[in-house]
Design an enzyme around this catalytic site. Structure first.
Site, PDB file in Angstrom:
ATOM      1  N   HIS A 148       0.806  -1.230   0.000  1.00  0.00           N
ATOM      2  CA  HIS A 148       0.000   0.000   0.000  1.00  0.00           C
ATOM      3  C   HIS A 148       0.840   1.283   0.000  1.00  0.00           C
ATOM      4  O   HIS A 148       0.493   2.219  -0.746  1.00  0.00           O
ATOM      5  CB  HIS A 148      -1.022  -0.023   1.146  1.00  0.00           C
ATOM      6  CG  HIS A 148      -2.074  -1.077   0.947  1.00  0.00           C
ATOM      7  ND1 HIS A 148      -3.158  -1.226   1.771  1.00  0.00           N
ATOM      8  CD2 HIS A 148      -2.202  -2.044  -0.002  1.00  0.00           C
ATOM      9  CE1 HIS A 148      -3.891  -2.247   1.355  1.00  0.00           C
ATOM     10  NE2 HIS A 148      -3.336  -2.755   0.280  1.00  0.00           N
ATOM     11  N   ASP A 183      -5.641  -7.736  -5.999  1.00  0.00           N
ATOM     12  CA  ASP A 183      -5.359  -6.745  -4.953  1.00  0.00           C
ATOM     13  C   ASP A 183      -4.427  -5.676  -5.508  1.00  0.00           C
ATOM     14  O   ASP A 183      -4.236  -5.576  -6.715  1.00  0.00           O
ATOM     15  CB  ASP A 183      -4.785  -7.441  -3.695  1.00  0.00           C
ATOM     16  CG  ASP A 183      -3.507  -8.225  -3.979  1.00  0.00           C
ATOM     17  OD1 ASP A 183      -2.882  -7.988  -5.029  1.00  0.00           O
ATOM     18  OD2 ASP A 183      -3.149  -9.086  -3.158  1.00  0.00           O
TER      19      ASP A 183
HETATM   20  O1  T3D Z   1      -0.636 -10.382   0.543  1.00  0.00           O
HETATM   21  C1  T3D Z   1       0.042 -11.105  -0.212  1.00  0.00           C
HETATM   22  O2  T3D Z   1       1.238 -11.406  -0.019  1.00  0.00           O
HETATM   23  C2  T3D Z   1      -0.564 -11.671  -1.385  1.00  0.00           C
HETATM   24  C3  T3D Z   1      -0.277 -10.812  -2.539  1.00  0.00           C
HETATM   25  C4  T3D Z   1      -0.577 -11.310  -3.722  1.00  0.00           C
HETATM   26  C5  T3D Z   1      -0.316 -10.527  -4.905  1.00  0.00           C
HETATM   27  C6  T3D Z   1      -0.047 -11.418  -6.078  1.00  0.00           C
HETATM   28  O3  T3D Z   1       0.677 -10.969  -6.923  1.00  0.00           O
HETATM   29  S1  T3D Z   1      -0.763 -12.959  -6.164  1.00  0.00           S
HETATM   30  C7  T3D Z   1      -0.277 -13.516  -7.759  1.00  0.00           C
HETATM   31  C8  T3D Z   1       1.147 -14.020  -7.756  1.00  0.00           C
HETATM   32  N1  T3D Z   1       1.604 -14.284  -9.101  1.00  0.00           N
HETATM   33  C9  T3D Z   1       1.264 -15.392  -9.776  1.00  0.00           C
HETATM   34  O4  T3D Z   1       0.499 -16.216  -9.341  1.00  0.00           O
HETATM   35  C10 T3D Z   1       1.920 -15.556 -11.123  1.00  0.00           C
HETATM   36  C11 T3D Z   1       2.799 -16.787 -11.125  1.00  0.00           C
HETATM   37  N2  T3D Z   1       3.530 -16.884 -12.360  1.00  0.00           N
HETATM   38  C12 T3D Z   1       2.975 -17.310 -13.515  1.00  0.00           C
HETATM   39  O5  T3D Z   1       1.797 -17.599 -13.596  1.00  0.00           O
HETATM   40  C13 T3D Z   1       3.884 -17.441 -14.685  1.00  0.00           C
HETATM   41  O6  T3D Z   1       5.217 -17.430 -14.232  1.00  0.00           O
HETATM   42  C14 T3D Z   1       3.707 -16.321 -15.736  1.00  0.00           C
HETATM   43  C15 T3D Z   1       2.356 -16.474 -16.455  1.00  0.00           C
HETATM   44  C16 T3D Z   1       3.805 -14.926 -15.116  1.00  0.00           C
HETATM   45  C17 T3D Z   1       4.841 -16.438 -16.803  1.00  0.00           C
HETATM   46  O7  T3D Z   1       4.906 -17.790 -17.249  1.00  0.00           O
HETATM   47  P1  T3D Z   1       6.200 -18.310 -18.037  1.00  0.00           P
HETATM   48  O8  T3D Z   1       5.885 -19.678 -18.508  1.00  0.00           O
HETATM   49  O9  T3D Z   1       6.601 -17.305 -19.051  1.00  0.00           O
HETATM   50  O10 T3D Z   1       7.388 -18.336 -16.942  1.00  0.00           O
HETATM   51  P2  T3D Z   1       7.629 -19.406 -15.786  1.00  0.00           P
HETATM   52  O11 T3D Z   1       8.448 -20.524 -16.307  1.00  0.00           O
HETATM   53  O12 T3D Z   1       6.355 -19.746 -15.123  1.00  0.00           O
HETATM   54  O13 T3D Z   1       8.497 -18.530 -14.734  1.00  0.00           O
HETATM   55  C18 T3D Z   1       9.879 -18.308 -14.928  1.00  0.00           C
HETATM   56  C19 T3D Z   1      10.549 -18.425 -13.571  1.00  0.00           C
HETATM   57  O14 T3D Z   1       9.998 -17.405 -12.714  1.00  0.00           O
HETATM   58  C20 T3D Z   1      10.258 -19.750 -12.880  1.00  0.00           C
HETATM   59  O15 T3D Z   1      11.370 -20.049 -12.072  1.00  0.00           O
HETATM   60  P3  T3D Z   1      12.336 -21.289 -12.428  1.00  0.00           P
HETATM   61  O16 T3D Z   1      11.475 -22.532 -12.501  1.00  0.00           O
HETATM   62  O17 T3D Z   1      12.925 -20.942 -13.772  1.00  0.00           O
HETATM   63  O18 T3D Z   1      13.341 -21.289 -11.327  1.00  0.00           O
HETATM   64  C21 T3D Z   1       9.085 -19.411 -12.003  1.00  0.00           C
HETATM   65  O19 T3D Z   1       8.954 -20.269 -10.896  1.00  0.00           O
HETATM   66  C22 T3D Z   1       9.448 -18.005 -11.544  1.00  0.00           C
HETATM   67  N3  T3D Z   1       8.252 -17.246 -11.159  1.00  0.00           N
HETATM   68  C23 T3D Z   1       7.293 -16.764 -11.941  1.00  0.00           C
HETATM   69  N4  T3D Z   1       6.377 -16.156 -11.214  1.00  0.00           N
HETATM   70  C24 T3D Z   1       6.773 -16.232  -9.935  1.00  0.00           C
HETATM   71  C25 T3D Z   1       7.971 -16.946  -9.877  1.00  0.00           C
HETATM   72  N5  T3D Z   1       8.595 -17.208  -8.748  1.00  0.00           N
HETATM   73  C26 T3D Z   1       8.019 -16.750  -7.614  1.00  0.00           C
HETATM   74  N6  T3D Z   1       6.862 -16.055  -7.600  1.00  0.00           N
HETATM   75  C27 T3D Z   1       6.222 -15.770  -8.714  1.00  0.00           C
HETATM   76  N7  T3D Z   1       5.094 -15.057  -8.690  1.00  0.00           N
END
Ligand code: T3D
Length: 257
Positions: free
Chosen positions: A84, A139
């Site tokens: 925030h 959020d």
């Molecule tokens: O109060 C609170 O704390 C809650 C707050 C919440 C706010 C939020 O933001 S909740 C939503 C969080 N974000 C997500 O759920 C998105 C998660 N990520 C994805 O869905 C995908 O990564 C993407 C669609 C953004 C991109 O996909 P892609 O295929 O291009 O990439 P990837 O292979 O998934 O990711 C690349 C790397 O980044 C991978 O790591 P690695 O395996 O190479 O070591 C992946 O784990 C990492 N990564 C991507 N998003 C996140 C992440 N690591 C940690 N947190 C992430 N959000």
């Protein structure tokens, strides 16, 4: 000075570059703090007349770093304490802010892009309301900005279905100001920022403030605010420069004062 972001001021533009490329610039507490600090710095620096927020590597930001969540995570506290202050700083910034969306903007990363004034989007970029896929609600101002940008029905659809929005779809929805081929991205973002940084900065600040307030005001109240804003803009050097340049058939050179 910063570890999770890069902060560079050049040609009256402050660049905030989210810098955890191996995690698609997912947010940690430190990154929240550093972005907030950089926003304050840019606000106070009179030389800065435009801000650009972008990501390192192939992502813009994938939102909260999910690896940091625990079973008993206090979500409300994380949002209030970490996100925030950053979002309020951004909302109150009376300088133009561009989200240069170079790649995926997901979850709170998408919220951050929505909170900016412009979204210049690489053709390779995408937006995703990722929250629903992990059983959370949008959020970080997402529920505020998204319906205002795309309308209630479309916002509900995006938030509930959580489908990926391509750069072109974002343009059609009015989310993207423009879509740019990847090869020209940095050059065109820099050009756009340069254009904004050479405009009448104080008038831009007033437009931002009162357009935002207009959502909460009656027409009568807003007319009052507009009159005040016009007086303030009318007292700037940039107003005088604009009128003089027009009358003398010259190009105005605005100073931001
Ligand atoms: O109060 C609170 O704390 C809650 C707050 C919440 C706010 C939020 O933001 S909740 C939503 C969080 N974000 C997500 O759920 C998105 C998660 N990520 C994805 O869905 C995908 O990564 C993407 C669609 C953004 C991109 O996909 P892609 O295929 O291009 O990439 P990837 O292979 O998934 O990711 C690349 C790397 O980044 C991978 O790591 P690695 O395996 O190479 O070591 C992946 O784990 C990492 N990564 C991507 N998003 C996140 C992440 N690591 C940690 N947190 C992430 N959000």
């Amino acid at each position: 000075m910063f570890e999770t972001i890069q902060y560079v001021v050049k040609n009256h533009t402050a660049w905030i570059i989210l810098h955890r490329p191996e995690k698609l610039n997912a947010f940690t507490e430190q990154m929240n703090k550093e972005v907030t600090k950089a926003l304050k710095q840019a606000k106070q620096d009179e030389a800065v007349r435009c801000l650009v927020i972008t990501g390192s590597g192939r992502g813009f930001s994938a939102g909260e770093d999910l690896a940091g969540l625990e079973e008993n995570t206090d979500y409300a506290n994380i949002l209030k304490k970490r996100y925030h202050p950053m979002l309020k700083e951004l909302a109150n910034l009376e300088k133009p802010v561009v989200a240069a969306v170079n790649g995926a903007a997901a979850g709170a990363g998408m919220s951050l892009a929505l909170a900016c004034d412009f979204r210049i989007v690489s053709e390779k970029a995408s937006f995703i309301e990722a929250f629903i896929h992990i059983g959370l609600v949008p959020d970080c101002g997402n529920l505020y900005y998204l319906p205002r940008l795309v309308g209630h029905a479309k916002a509900l659809e995006l938030a509930i279905l959580g489908e990926k929005i391509s750069a072109q779809e974002a343009k059609e929805l009015g989310l993207a100001t423009k879509v740019i081929p990847e090869a020209d991205f940095t050059e065109q973002v820099t050009e756009f920022a340069h254009r904004l940084a050479n405009m009448p900065t104080k008038a831009i600040g007033l437009i931002k403030r009162y357009m935002q307030e207009s959502w909460e005001l009656s027409l009568e109240q807003l007319l009052e605010k507009e009159a005040y804003a016009q007086q303030a803009a009318g007292n700037t050097e940039d107003h005088k420069e604009g009128v003089n340049a027009f009358l003398n058939k010259q190009k105005a050179v605005f100073s931001g004062r």
